[in-house]
Scaffold this active site. Structure first.
Site, mmCIF file in Angstrom:
data_model
loop_
_atom_site.group_PDB
_atom_site.id
_atom_site.type_symbol
_atom_site.label_atom_id
_atom_site.label_comp_id
_atom_site.label_asym_id
_atom_site.label_seq_id
_atom_site.Cartn_x
_atom_site.Cartn_y
_atom_site.Cartn_z
ATOM 1 N N SER A 1 0.840 -1.312 -0.061
ATOM 2 C CA SER A 1 -0.035 -0.039 -0.010
ATOM 3 C C SER A 1 0.710 1.276 -0.030
ATOM 4 O O SER A 1 0.326 2.378 0.056
ATOM 5 C CB SER A 1 -0.820 -0.252 1.303
ATOM 6 O OG SER A 1 -0.183 0.044 2.586
ATOM 7 N N LYS B 1 -6.088 3.889 8.993
ATOM 8 C CA LYS B 1 -5.306 4.790 8.389
ATOM 9 C C LYS B 1 -5.839 6.307 8.455
ATOM 10 O O LYS B 1 -5.196 7.156 8.613
ATOM 11 C CB LYS B 1 -5.072 4.251 6.914
ATOM 12 C CG LYS B 1 -4.228 3.079 6.920
ATOM 13 C CD LYS B 1 -3.995 2.685 5.191
ATOM 14 C CE LYS B 1 -3.357 1.415 5.275
ATOM 15 N NZ LYS B 1 -2.995 0.790 3.648
#
Length: 1088
Positions: free
Chosen positions: A953, A996
């Site tokens: 990611s 996140k």
């Protein structure tokens, strides 16, 4: 030196009979004349004829019996012609058995023995008669022996006429005794140690022992134990009482001179007169003379009387000069006290013998050995009484030292009376114990008879009938399924035919007990009120909207259907977000019973499915135990830490959970112990985990996942004000005290001390603030404001006083611990109302120390080459910065390369290579004049190198970092991004967007760039998390480029490195060298 037990004559004879002895005529044992005077104090003749004085563990070689006729055929002259030196040498080698030296021919006892033997001889004559006379010579003991080797003994003195076995552990003393036995002088002096705890074999000081002891003969000596630990057992026969006049303590170590054969012969003799006496016909061949009789007035002054112990001068042994003690004369006819004492001693003996079997054996042995009437020898009776009685050592020593018959009898009677008292007390204790045992047995038999009578009359049934009746009554109240009912009836029938003493009885009873304790058909009344459930959930937890919505959906379905089937929920999230506590709130909202157990580290399948009933101590699994505890079929069972379940040699518990947590199978769950199907479909299972990576896929597929992300700052603030601060204040003893933790202080705690996803660390810090406040209050007010006397209750004061008296170590539990403990030792003390404490932002560091985090972000202003990414961890989300720098100065001669650091795992390394290849292609296409990547050697690093990092990611973050370095342009520090990048520039979906986003909010980001495929995840985020953050979904990296470089000047970007990359003229020698270096760097480009 350890003292052995007394050895009666009969036992000594039995021991002596085990050793090989020369054949002795029975006439030698019966020909002894019975004298009217006192009996000579010498051991039986048979003992001496069979005695073996060798200290070796090997038997001496026996003479071949077939050689006897040859020996008889030898002439007497040949026997006497054998050299004296040869006889002495045979003695030292142990070929002949040395015997005690008989006295001179004038001795009355020797003469009597000689007459008896001659009078009972056979009609034969010549050499056979001579040999028989020698074999029938009675051993005699020297009457005078002024110097002996002294040996200390402990506990009990030795009385004349009674054997005693002692153990010698001093090697020097043992060797000396062995040499004395070999020389035919086995005589020692035994003296009692004054200290009963002393254990030694030599006397260093005369004050260590009593001066009166016993003159003893060593009848046998043999080593015992291993060779490395010397020990010798000696059997002593005391002959008379002696008194020590002087002592020669052990000599110091001296080099021992070699002993020649001549020296040995000289030391073994006592002068010319003794040699002549030894050569007389009355002595047997090989005997050594050791007589100390006084033959003249000058005998006591002559040194020849001390030659017998001269060979011990260099030995570390004790030598004592002794003198014989003479009994005081007495007359039995005129003294009437002595017969009375003798009679009382005999009566006491009879009384003790009736109570003590060991005494009975001693008396039987004594009566067999003593042929005369006990009244004729009161001295012998007194010694026997003192020898067998158990008394203190000083009392027995007094009896030994006393030479007056009357007083000796009195002292012996005294110790014998004490023995009688001990025997009577022991007998009384035994009778009391037997009486109690007989009483219990009698009560038991009467109770059994009474039970039998009542059973016959039908008045009362036995325990087994009551047990069966109890099980039947409990089963009638339960709605057992048909298969379970069938098994119950079979087991109940089996129990009725088993005896209570049988082992199978307890197994069957326990099984029926478990069957009847399960809640078959019993369910709790659930509360399906939506408003009530919402109030309970909001009361216990702040936030957690997803979990609350799922529970409310579950309740709504149950409200419409009237019943609900069991569901399996799995809450996944970082530690400290309330996963475990939410289970209890759900149970309270639904009015269900609650049971929790953890499977973290569990390796035994039997914990889930139970043990087989064949094992001792078998139990059902935790699920059946939960049903028994909750007493309902529909409890809420919380299985904690399901992601940390173990696996061992006892099976795989994770696989056992498949049947338990499968809605299609758990309606007939089979426990190994119960062995009947149990319906678990009504149970609501709630599992908790920190991550899903370690949960087996088949198990994860059976559970409905609910992800719990970390809390943002405003959620933490609300949780601290509503739950954490009041709870910490109460447990710190400040519930009613004016201690105020201001809001700005809580905000400071959240921002500068507790940035983790959960609130567990925040709870610890708040508790620390209140603890410090309590310490500050007590310290400033002093002990006078909080006296201990008011805090302690009356029971506490008494327990404290007992504890102060106890001086034992704290590691040991005191004996009177019940007096030092109480249920309510203290009460709470009230803090004065005048106390006011306020904790604000300014003085917070006085309570919790300096801040841990000094800034919101790692970079307030990011330099070129630094981009902020987002990462997911088991503790929640975190900001992940990617840094890129130039390793070398950029020039036309430099060569490209890429180095990666920061504990990057394999997937993240591939993402780095993908990003590097993509940005090189992007710059070559969009900015063809920018030759940065053709000459730049780049070092890419992810901070916090100790933390392993993996995952795809961070692809767009790495590409952005390298582009920022290539464009020499800084990025906006408030932009965070996450997304997987392909080599063509496609941005792919990622996971953990909620965590996140929380991390981005915590780091102060205002824009979050994420893949277009995660738009649904972004829309599901609560508004309080997205507040102040702008979400930007992207599908291609070109969109990311436009967001991070919105106003880039393309012309300037093409010329940014033009000055550094101008070509310089190089010599011909440098060109090949540069080419070789380029090839080396390209070949090592991917080495990490």
């Amino acid at each position: 030196m350890s003292l052995g037990l007394s050895l009666p004559w009969r036992a000594a004879l039995r021991q002596a009979s085990r050793t090989p002895v020369p054949r002795v005529s029975l006439i030698a044992l019966t020909a002894r004349p019975l004298t009217a005077g006192p009996r000579p104090r010498s051991p039986p003749a048979l003992l001496f004829t069979s005695r073996n004085f060798s200290s070796s563990v090997y038997r001496s070689k026996e003479k071949n019996p077939k050689a006897d006729p040859l020996e008889e055929s030898k002439s007497e002259g040949e026997d006497e012609s054998k050299p004296k030196a040869q006889e002495e040498q045979d003695e030292l080698e142990g070929k002949s058995k040395p015997e005690p030296i008989p006295q001179k021919s004038g001795d009355a006892r020797s003469s009597a023995a000689g007459e008896g033997s001659s009078g009972s001889g056979s009609d034969g004559g010549g050499k056979k008669r001579k040999q028989a006379e020698r074999s029938l010579v009675k051993p005699s003991i020297p009457d005078v022996y002024p110097q002996v080797m002294a040996i200390p003994i402990g506990k009990r003195p030795l009385f004349p006429g009674f054997y005693k076995a002692i153990t010698i552990r001093d090697k020097e003393v043992g060797q000396a005794i062995a040499d004395m036995v070999k020389r035919g002088q086995p005589y020692i002096g035994a003296f009692l140690l004054k200290d009963d705890d002393a254990d030694k074999d030599v006397i260093d000081d005369p004050n260590e022992v009593y001066d009166v002891g016993s003159f003893c003969q060593v009848t046998s000596a043999f080593p015992v134990g291993p060779d490395d630990n010397f020990a010798m057992t000696c059997v002593l026969y005391p002959h008379r009482r002696i008194k020590m006049t002087s002592l020669k303590p052990p000599t110091a170590d001296k080099p021992q001179e070699p002993i020649t054969e001549a020296d040995t012969i000289v030391e073994s003799t006592l002068g010319e007169a003794a040699v002549k006496e030894g050569e007389s016909e009355s002595q047997s061949k090989g005997d050594v003379v050791a007589s100390f009789e006084e033959n003249s007035a000058d005998a006591s002054k002559s040194p020849q009387y001390y030659e017998a112990t001269s060979f011990l001068r260099d030995r570390k042994v004790s030598i004592a000069n002794v003198e014989n003690l003479v009994e005081e004369p007495f007359d039995l006819k005129t003294n009437k006290v002595i017969p009375a004492l003798v009679s009382e001693i005999v009566n006491t003996f009879k009384a003790v013998a009736l109570l003590n079997p060991l005494f009975r054996d001693h008396i039987s042995t004594f009566s067999v050995q003593t042929t005369m009437n006990v009244g004729e020898d009161p001295l012998k009776l007194a010694d026997f009484a003192a020898a067998v009685a158990q008394a203190d050592s000083h009392e027995l020593q007094e009896a030994l030292e006393d030479m007056n018959v009357e007083t000796r009898l009195s002292k012996s009677l005294l110790v014998l009376k004490k023995e009688l008292m001990n025997a009577e007390l022991q007998s009384k204790i035994v009778k009391d114990v037997e009486t109690k045992i007989h009483k219990k047995q009698r009560e038991y038999w009467l109770m059994e008879q009474m039970k039998g009578i009542k059973r016959e009359l039908g008045i009362e049934s036995d325990g087994k009938d009551k047990l069966i009746e109890k099980f039947s009554e409990k089963a009638s109240k339960l709605a057992m399924p048909e298969p379970v009912k069938k098994v119950f009836d079979e087991e109940l029938s089996k129990l009725s035919h088993l005896e209570p003493a049988a082992s199978e009885f307890n197994v069957t009873r326990n099984y029926l007990d478990w069957l009847t304790q399960l809640p078959w058909g019993q369910r709790s009344a659930e509360n399906f009120a939506i408003q009530h459930a919402r109030e309970v959930l909001d009361e216990d937890h702040y936030g957690l909207k997803d979990v609350k919505d799922r529970i409310l959906e579950f309740i709504a379905v149950g409200k419409l259907r009237g019943t609900v089937e069991g569901k399996i929920l799995c809450m996944v999230g970082p530690p400290g977000v309330g996963k475990t506590s939410i289970g209890k709130s759900v149970a309270r909202a639904l009015n269900r019973q609650y049971y929790r157990f953890s499977v973290g580290g569990l390796t035994d399948v039997a914990e889930i499915k139970g043990h087989r009933r064949t094992y001792v101590g078998a139990l059902p699994g935790r699920i059946i135990q939960a049903l028994k505890k909750c007493q309902t079929e529909n409890p809420l069972i919380l299985i904690d830490e399901v992601d940390k379940i173990g696996r061992g040699h006892q099976g795989d518990p994770a696989s056992a959970l498949l049947e338990l947590l499968d809605p299609e199978q758990n309606n007939s769950f089979l426990d190994h112990y119960m062995d009947v199907p149990v319906d678990l479909s009504k149970v609501l299972f709630v599992c908790t985990a920190n991550m899903t990576d370690t949960i087996p896929r088949p198990l994860l597929d059976r559970m409905e996942m609910i992800e719990l992300s970390g809390y943002v700052a405003d959620e933490k603030m609300a949780i601290a004000e509503r739950y954490l601060a009041p709870s910490a204040k109460e447990i710190s003893g400040l519930k009613d005290v004016d201690v105020n933790l201001e809001k700005e202080a809580i905000v400071e705690l959240i921002n500068k001390y507790c940035r983790e996803s959960g609130v567990r660390n925040l709870k610890k810090q708040i508790e620390k603030v209140y603890r410090k406040s309590a310490l500050k209050i007590v310290t400033e007010l002093g002990e006078e404001a909080f006296p201990e006397s008011e805090a302690l209750t009356d029971e506490g004061k008494a327990a404290l006083e007992e504890a102060e008296k106890d001086e034992s170590d704290v590691k040991e539990t005191p004996e009177n611990i019940e007096n030092e403990t109480t249920q309510t030792p203290r009460v709470a003390l009230k803090v004065p109302d005048s106390v006011h404490v306020s904790i604000n932002k300014d003085n917070l560091s006085d309570y919790v120390g300096p801040p841990v985090f000094t800034s919101d972000r790692l970079y307030d202003i990011t330099p070129p080459g630094v981009a902020m990414g987002l990462a997911w961890t088991s503790m929640g989300g975190a900001a992940l910065y990617v840094e890129s720098i130039l390793e070398n100065a950029l020039s036309s001669a430099s060569h490209p390369g890429l180095e990666r650091t920061g504990s990057l795992k394999s997937v993240m390394k591939e993402s780095t290579s993908v990003a590097y290849s993509f940005v090189k292609g992007l710059v070559a296409k969009e900015f063809p004049k920018n030759k940065f990547f053709e000459h730049a050697r780049i070092h890419l690093h992810c901070p916090e190198g100790a933390t392993p990092k993996d995952g795809p990611s961070a692809g767009i973050t790495m590409a952005t970092s390298m582009l920022s370095l290539a464009m020499d342009k800084s990025l906006d520090p408030t932009i965070a991004m996450t997304g997987e990048l392909t080599v063509t520039g496609k941005v792919l979906r990622i996971g953990g967007l909620r965590e996140k986003t929380v991390a981005a909010r915590r780091a102060g980001a205002k824009m979050v760039i994420f893949p277009q495929d995660n738009t649904s995840d972004w829309l599901e985020l609560p508004e309080n998390i997205k507040e102040g953050i702008e979400g930007k979904p992207v599908s291609w990296y070109s969109q990311v480029f436009d967001l991070v470089f919105p106003d880039i000047d393309r012309e300037q970007a093409n010329k940014v490195w033009e000055k550094e990359l101008k070509h310089k003229k190089r010599s011909k020698k440098e060109k090949p060298r540069d080419r070789d270096r380029d090839e080396d760097e390209e070949s090592g480009d991917d080495d990490d």
